[in-house]
Design a protein around this motif. Sequence first.
Motif, PDB file in Angstrom:
ATOM      1  N   ASP A   1       0.825  -1.206   0.000  1.00 53.55           N
ATOM      2  CA  ASP A   1       0.000   0.000   0.000  1.00 53.55           C
ATOM      3  C   ASP A   1       0.860   1.257   0.000  1.00 53.55           C
ATOM      4  O   ASP A   1       0.576   2.204  -0.740  1.00 53.55           O
ATOM      5  N   TRP A   2       1.933   1.270   0.799  1.00 51.67           N
ATOM      6  CA  TRP A   2       2.778   2.463   0.855  1.00 51.67           C
ATOM      7  C   TRP A   2       3.499   2.672  -0.472  1.00 51.67           C
ATOM      8  O   TRP A   2       3.563   3.801  -0.981  1.00 51.67           O
ATOM      9  N   ILE A   3       4.040   1.597  -1.048  1.00 53.08           N
ATOM     10  CA  ILE A   3       4.749   1.730  -2.324  1.00 53.08           C
ATOM     11  C   ILE A   3       3.796   2.191  -3.417  1.00 53.08           C
ATOM     12  O   ILE A   3       4.142   3.025  -4.260  1.00 53.08           O
TER      13      ILE A   3
ATOM     14  N   GLY B   1      15.888   7.971 -13.313  1.00 53.56           N
ATOM     15  CA  GLY B   1      16.188   6.930 -12.328  1.00 53.56           C
ATOM     16  C   GLY B   1      16.518   5.632 -13.028  1.00 53.56           C
ATOM     17  O   GLY B   1      16.454   5.526 -14.255  1.00 53.56           O
ATOM     18  N   VAL B   2      16.869   4.634 -12.236  1.00 59.84           N
ATOM     19  CA  VAL B   2      17.233   3.328 -12.775  1.00 59.84           C
ATOM     20  C   VAL B   2      16.434   2.259 -12.037  1.00 59.84           C
ATOM     21  O   VAL B   2      16.406   2.238 -10.796  1.00 59.84           O
ATOM     22  N   LEU B   3      15.779   1.404 -12.810  1.00 59.99           N
ATOM     23  CA  LEU B   3      15.035   0.282 -12.249  1.00 59.99           C
ATOM     24  C   LEU B   3      15.806  -0.992 -12.561  1.00 59.99           C
ATOM     25  O   LEU B   3      16.139  -1.260 -13.713  1.00 59.99           O
ATOM     26  N   MET B   4      16.073  -1.782 -11.517  1.00 52.86           N
ATOM     27  CA  MET B   4      16.852  -3.003 -11.693  1.00 52.86           C
ATOM     28  C   MET B   4      16.165  -4.173 -11.009  1.00 52.86           C
ATOM     29  O   MET B   4      15.514  -4.003  -9.963  1.00 52.86           O
TER      30      MET B   4
ATOM     31  N   THR C   1       3.881   4.296 -12.119  1.00 52.99           N
ATOM     32  CA  THR C   1       3.134   3.032 -12.091  1.00 52.99           C
ATOM     33  C   THR C   1       3.980   1.866 -12.580  1.00 52.99           C
ATOM     34  O   THR C   1       3.914   0.763 -12.027  1.00 52.99           O
ATOM     35  N   VAL C   2       4.785   2.099 -13.618  1.00 54.48           N
ATOM     36  CA  VAL C   2       5.639   1.032 -14.151  1.00 54.48           C
ATOM     37  C   VAL C   2       6.628   0.566 -13.096  1.00 54.48           C
ATOM     38  O   VAL C   2       6.867  -0.640 -12.933  1.00 54.48           O
ATOM     39  N   VAL C   3       7.188   1.516 -12.354  1.00 57.34           N
ATOM     40  CA  VAL C   3       8.157   1.175 -11.309  1.00 57.34           C
ATOM     41  C   VAL C   3       7.468   0.419 -10.179  1.00 57.34           C
ATOM     42  O   VAL C   3       8.003  -0.573  -9.666  1.00 57.34           O
ATOM     43  N   VAL C   4       6.283   0.873  -9.795  1.00 56.54           N
ATOM     44  CA  VAL C   4       5.543   0.207  -8.720  1.00 56.54           C
ATOM     45  C   VAL C   4       5.246  -1.239  -9.100  1.00 56.54           C
ATOM     46  O   VAL C   4       5.439  -2.165  -8.301  1.00 56.54           O
ATOM     47  N   GLU C   5       4.771  -1.451 -10.319  1.00 59.66           N
ATOM     48  CA  GLU C   5       4.462  -2.815 -10.763  1.00 59.66           C
ATOM     49  C   GLU C   5       5.704  -3.691 -10.761  1.00 59.66           C
ATOM     50  O   GLU C   5       5.648  -4.870 -10.401  1.00 59.66           O
TER      51      GLU C   5
END
Length: 323
Positions: free
Chosen positions: A49-51, A80-83, A59-63
């Motif tokens: 819920d917090w994230i 940013g960087v998503l890994m 939304t893409v990062v959250v998923e």
Amino acid sequence: MNTQGLIYGYWLSGPDKGGEINVPDLDETLQSKENHWLHFDYTNEQARDWITNHSGLDTVVVEALLCDETRPRASTLNNGVLMALRGVNLTPGSNPEDMVAIRVWIDAHRVISTRRRSLLSAKDLASNIANQEGPETPGEFIAVLTDRLIARMQETIQETEDRVAVIEEEVITAESYALRSEIADLRRQAISLRRYLAPQRDAMIQLQSEKIPLFSGDDRLRLRETTDHLIRYIEDLDSVRDRAAVTQEELVNRLTEQLNNRMYMLSIIAAIFLPLGFLTGLLGINVGGIPGADNPYAFTIFIIMMTAVVALQIWVFKARRWF
């Protein structure tokens, strides 16, 4: 910590460097310009819920942070960087090839990571940060994290190499069918490890190839060294897989040869007794006129005759080099 899904929360820089971040301070932390790290258990509903509703992430990062299954990868998005990374499962009683995933988002001042199962590399980082010996920037955090993930693979891969070396020696001297299942397990482990390490190598190379301002020159150098180690480990796994395949072939060939030799000996024995069976069957019929029926020496003569037949067969087989 592990309160409401927050496993670790630490300041990476500033006057509170190394200090813990608690759940009530999460929303306030987002407004800070000091670098910080928040590590969540994404299976916890409060953490999800917090994230989803309070982190301010795309939304893409959250998923991606909350996804159950993911392959190692690296993507740049909105400065940013998503890994998604993987580390070997070193939990007692677990299979090392059952690799543990960690998902990480970094931007200018924050690192947000999630996991389902415990990862010792994250625990190492938390301990170093608490002792004020950890990374101070998000870019350095990624460099240190990837280095710890790869370093903890070394022992597992070395053990795999040692096992295949031992099996190679045993194949030469042993005739146990149990080696087949052991080799199969070894190949399965090597294939499973490589399945995640190969895309992780690609993700690491992508981080180096793209001009990401979050990484300093030292961070890039460390990432390069970590990638080199990862590539070497993948090459070691390829070698283990190929050696295990060759060893399995050799074992199958040896077992096949043993079976063929035994079948060959049985065929020779059957060939020797074939004319003897014909003679005994011929002279054992209950009809009149059987030669030697009234001769007291007929049985002895018959035994001598069969012995001569066997001797003649053996001489013929040896002359033809059949055995």
